[in-house]
Design a protein around this motif. Structure first.
Motif, PDB file in Angstrom:
ATOM      1  N   LEU A 177       0.864  -1.108  -0.011  1.00 26.49           N
ATOM      2  CA  LEU A 177       0.045   0.115   0.078  1.00 26.49           C
ATOM      3  C   LEU A 177       0.865   1.157   0.016  1.00 26.49           C
ATOM      4  N   TYR A 178       0.245   2.245  -0.303  1.00 21.27           N
ATOM      5  CA  TYR A 178       0.781   3.724  -0.272  1.00 21.27           C
ATOM      6  C   TYR A 178       0.269   4.757   0.712  1.00 21.27           C
ATOM      7  N   HIS A 179       0.945   5.540   1.304  1.00 23.31           N
ATOM      8  CA  HIS A 179       0.298   6.752   2.094  1.00 23.31           C
ATOM      9  C   HIS A 179      -0.103   7.885   1.383  1.00 23.31           C
ATOM     10  N   GLN A 180      -1.449   7.927   1.272  1.00 20.69           N
ATOM     11  CA  GLN A 180      -2.004   9.251   0.606  1.00 20.69           C
ATOM     12  C   GLN A 180      -2.453  10.230   1.466  1.00 20.69           C
ATOM     13  N   THR A 181      -1.750  11.473   1.309  1.00 18.75           N
ATOM     14  CA  THR A 181      -1.865  12.687   1.870  1.00 18.75           C
ATOM     15  C   THR A 181      -2.610  13.845   1.252  1.00 18.75           C
ATOM     16  N   VAL A 182      -2.737  13.932   0.099  1.00 15.87           N
ATOM     17  CA  VAL A 182      -3.550  14.746  -0.536  1.00 15.87           C
ATOM     18  C   VAL A 182      -5.038  14.522  -1.196  1.00 15.87           C
ATOM     19  N   ALA A 183      -5.674  15.230  -1.438  1.00 15.63           N
ATOM     20  CA  ALA A 183      -7.070  15.155  -1.798  1.00 15.63           C
ATOM     21  C   ALA A 183      -7.233  14.702  -3.080  1.00 15.63           C
TER      22      ALA A 183
ATOM     23  N   ILE B  38      -3.397   3.839   2.010  1.00 15.19           N
ATOM     24  CA  ILE B  38      -4.001   4.306   3.338  1.00 15.19           C
ATOM     25  C   ILE B  38      -3.973   5.739   3.485  1.00 15.19           C
ATOM     26  N   LEU B  39      -5.168   6.071   3.348  1.00 21.13           N
ATOM     27  CA  LEU B  39      -5.674   7.540   3.422  1.00 21.13           C
ATOM     28  C   LEU B  39      -5.288   8.245   4.686  1.00 21.13           C
ATOM     29  N   ASP B  40      -4.413   9.172   4.719  1.00 16.68           N
ATOM     30  CA  ASP B  40      -4.096   9.821   5.962  1.00 16.68           C
ATOM     31  C   ASP B  40      -4.629  10.953   6.528  1.00 16.68           C
TER      32      ASP B  40
ATOM     33  N   TYR C 130      -7.687   1.755   2.872  1.00 19.24           N
ATOM     34  CA  TYR C 130      -7.603   2.010   4.226  1.00 19.24           C
ATOM     35  C   TYR C 130      -7.582   3.541   4.735  1.00 19.24           C
ATOM     36  N   ALA C 131      -8.028   3.592   5.721  1.00 15.61           N
ATOM     37  CA  ALA C 131      -7.759   5.237   6.429  1.00 15.61           C
ATOM     38  C   ALA C 131      -6.977   5.166   7.848  1.00 15.61           C
ATOM     39  N   ARG C 132      -6.137   5.987   7.860  1.00 16.33           N
ATOM     40  CA  ARG C 132      -5.355   6.113   9.243  1.00 16.33           C
ATOM     41  C   ARG C 132      -6.071   7.499   9.802  1.00 16.33           C
ATOM     42  N   VAL C 133      -6.834   7.291  11.130  1.00 24.68           N
ATOM     43  CA  VAL C 133      -7.538   8.370  11.525  1.00 24.68           C
ATOM     44  C   VAL C 133      -6.439   9.219  12.671  1.00 24.68           C
ATOM     45  N   GLY C 134      -6.966  10.415  13.077  1.00 18.88           N
ATOM     46  CA  GLY C 134      -6.209  11.025  14.037  1.00 18.88           C
ATOM     47  C   GLY C 134      -6.452  10.839  15.475  1.00 18.88           C
ATOM     48  N   SER C 135      -7.454   9.960  15.858  1.00 24.53           N
ATOM     49  CA  SER C 135      -7.812   9.812  17.245  1.00 24.53           C
ATOM     50  C   SER C 135      -8.655   8.423  17.104  1.00 24.53           C
TER      51      SER C 135
ATOM     52  N   ARG D 160     -18.047   7.434   9.679  1.00 22.15           N
ATOM     53  CA  ARG D 160     -18.121   8.041   8.410  1.00 22.15           C
ATOM     54  C   ARG D 160     -17.270   7.372   7.362  1.00 22.15           C
ATOM     55  N   LEU D 161     -15.992   7.038   7.681  1.00 20.33           N
ATOM     56  CA  LEU D 161     -15.082   6.494   6.517  1.00 20.33           C
ATOM     57  C   LEU D 161     -15.492   4.987   6.333  1.00 20.33           C
ATOM     58  N   LEU D 162     -15.876   4.268   7.635  1.00 21.52           N
ATOM     59  CA  LEU D 162     -16.595   2.692   7.190  1.00 21.52           C
ATOM     60  C   LEU D 162     -17.643   2.837   6.132  1.00 21.52           C
ATOM     61  N   ASP D 163     -18.480   3.648   6.405  1.00 24.44           N
ATOM     62  CA  ASP D 163     -19.839   3.776   5.610  1.00 24.44           C
ATOM     63  C   ASP D 163     -19.529   4.106   4.140  1.00 24.44           C
ATOM     64  N   SER D 164     -18.225   4.745   4.185  1.00 20.92           N
ATOM     65  CA  SER D 164     -18.082   5.349   2.595  1.00 20.92           C
ATOM     66  C   SER D 164     -17.138   4.257   1.999  1.00 20.92           C
ATOM     67  N   GLY D 165     -16.865   3.128   2.661  1.00 20.31           N
ATOM     68  CA  GLY D 165     -16.189   2.051   1.911  1.00 20.31           C
ATOM     69  C   GLY D 165     -14.728   1.910   2.733  1.00 20.31           C
ATOM     70  N   ALA D 166     -14.238   2.331   3.681  1.00 19.18           N
ATOM     71  CA  ALA D 166     -12.867   1.920   4.013  1.00 19.18           C
ATOM     72  C   ALA D 166     -12.934   0.571   4.694  1.00 19.18           C
ATOM     73  N   ARG D 167     -11.918  -0.144   4.247  1.00 14.53           N
ATOM     74  CA  ARG D 167     -11.831  -1.682   4.303  1.00 14.53           C
ATOM     75  C   ARG D 167     -10.767  -1.815   5.669  1.00 14.53           C
ATOM     76  N   GLY D 168     -10.189  -0.879   6.090  1.00 13.14           N
ATOM     77  CA  GLY D 168      -9.225  -0.734   7.419  1.00 13.14           C
ATOM     78  C   GLY D 168      -9.068   0.644   7.991  1.00 13.14           C
ATOM     79  N   ILE D 169      -9.262   0.543   9.237  1.00  7.86           N
ATOM     80  CA  ILE D 169      -8.999   1.470  10.018  1.00  7.86           C
ATOM     81  C   ILE D 169      -7.786   1.506  10.764  1.00  7.86           C
ATOM     82  N   VAL D 170      -6.701   2.482  10.470  1.00  9.67           N
ATOM     83  CA  VAL D 170      -5.498   2.322  11.157  1.00  9.67           C
ATOM     84  C   VAL D 170      -5.519   3.705  12.427  1.00  9.67           C
ATOM     85  N   ALA D 171      -5.447   3.151  13.468  1.00  9.45           N
ATOM     86  CA  ALA D 171      -5.446   3.907  14.640  1.00  9.45           C
ATOM     87  C   ALA D 171      -3.980   4.323  15.095  1.00  9.45           C
TER      88      ALA D 171
END
Length: 256
Positions: free
Chosen positions: A13-19, A36-38, A64-69, A77-88
């Motif tokens: 995977l790669y980390h994405q920081t821009v929209a 991994i959306l950052d 995947y999405a990495r959240v801030g908290s 919201r991220l899961l309902d939009s289709g995230a298949r993984g949450i990185v805490a």
């Protein structure tokens, strides 16, 4: 996140920081497995991240999405939009791992609210059961405290994976904030986390900036998947290589 079957390549995977909506498509076309959306360190806000997730095909298991908290509201919201993984990030205790699972999984495994907003997101006889199988709860361990409490974190029911943050882990040891450590306490932590996760049937991933380093970890069986590169770093490298190539071509012409 499942371990690759014998003969399969480990996910990258790669980390994405821009929209950017197009970047995940370009990355997959190049051979990456996912993103991994950052939302922790990047420029991405919640609305942009949810839009990007909806643009990714539903069958991509590595959106995947990495959240801030551990706030469950944006996670939902991220899961309902289709995230298949949450990185805490910065998980350092059993209670934090439990909060991650609670926000990520439907009952009885967690407390995720049922409100489908994307059609056929989890196909199967049981929507909630399929959702719990499809979504990974990923605890990022990136401090000495997290490594010291690895057993209590990794043994949390419902936790699917651990993701190592090597730069912050190095800083917590008083070392420079970089990744790709070949020795020292960060490398020792990788080996320790491999043992603990393997014992509990939990997968292990890590961020890396160098393909050769990532390949070594995968070949040695120390990790199951890698986050290889950050979009802005990769773009910076491409910009630098392009200008360097132009300067070299100009120099060659002027000397001919």
């Amino acid at each position: 996140m499942k371990r690759a079957a014998p003969g399969e390549l480990a996910p990258v995977l790669y980390h994405q920081t821009v929209a950017s909506f197009s970047m995940p498509e370009w990355a997959v076309a190049a051979g990456y497995d996912g993103v991994i959306l950052d939302l922790q360190h990047g420029e991405l806000g919640l609305e942009a991240a949810c839009g990007i997730l909806r643009s990714i095909p539903r069958d991509n298991a590595y959106a995947y999405a990495r959240v801030g908290s551990l706030d469950p509201a944006p996670i939902l919201r991220l899961l309902d939009s289709g995230a298949r993984g949450i990185v805490a990030p910065t998980v350092e205790s059993r209670s934090q791992a439990e909060a991650l699972v609670a926000a990520t999984k439907y009952p009885p495994a967690g407390n995720r609210s049922l409100g489908p907003s994307r059609p056929a997101l989890y196909p199967g006889d049981s929507y909630t059961g399929a959702g719990n199988r499809a979504v990974s709860a990923v605890a990022q361990i990136e401090t000495r405290a997290g490594v010291d409490r690895a057993e209590e974190i990794v043994s949390t029911p419902g936790l699917d994976s651990v993701y190592i943050g090597p730069a912050d882990l190095a800083v917590s040891h008083g070392l420079p904030g970089r990744g790709d450590w070949e020795d020292g306490p960060v490398r020792e932590a990788i080996a320790h986390l491999r043992e603990v996760t393997a014992a509990h049937g939990v997968t292990l991933g890590i961020y890396s900036g160098r393909p050769e380093y990532a390949a070594g970890l995968l070949a040695d069986g120390l990790v199951d998947y890698v986050g290889l590169g950050i979009d802005l770093v990769l773009l910076n490298r491409a910009f630098g290589d392009t200008i360097a190539g132009l300067d070299s071509a100009r120099s060659a012409r002027s000397n001919s």
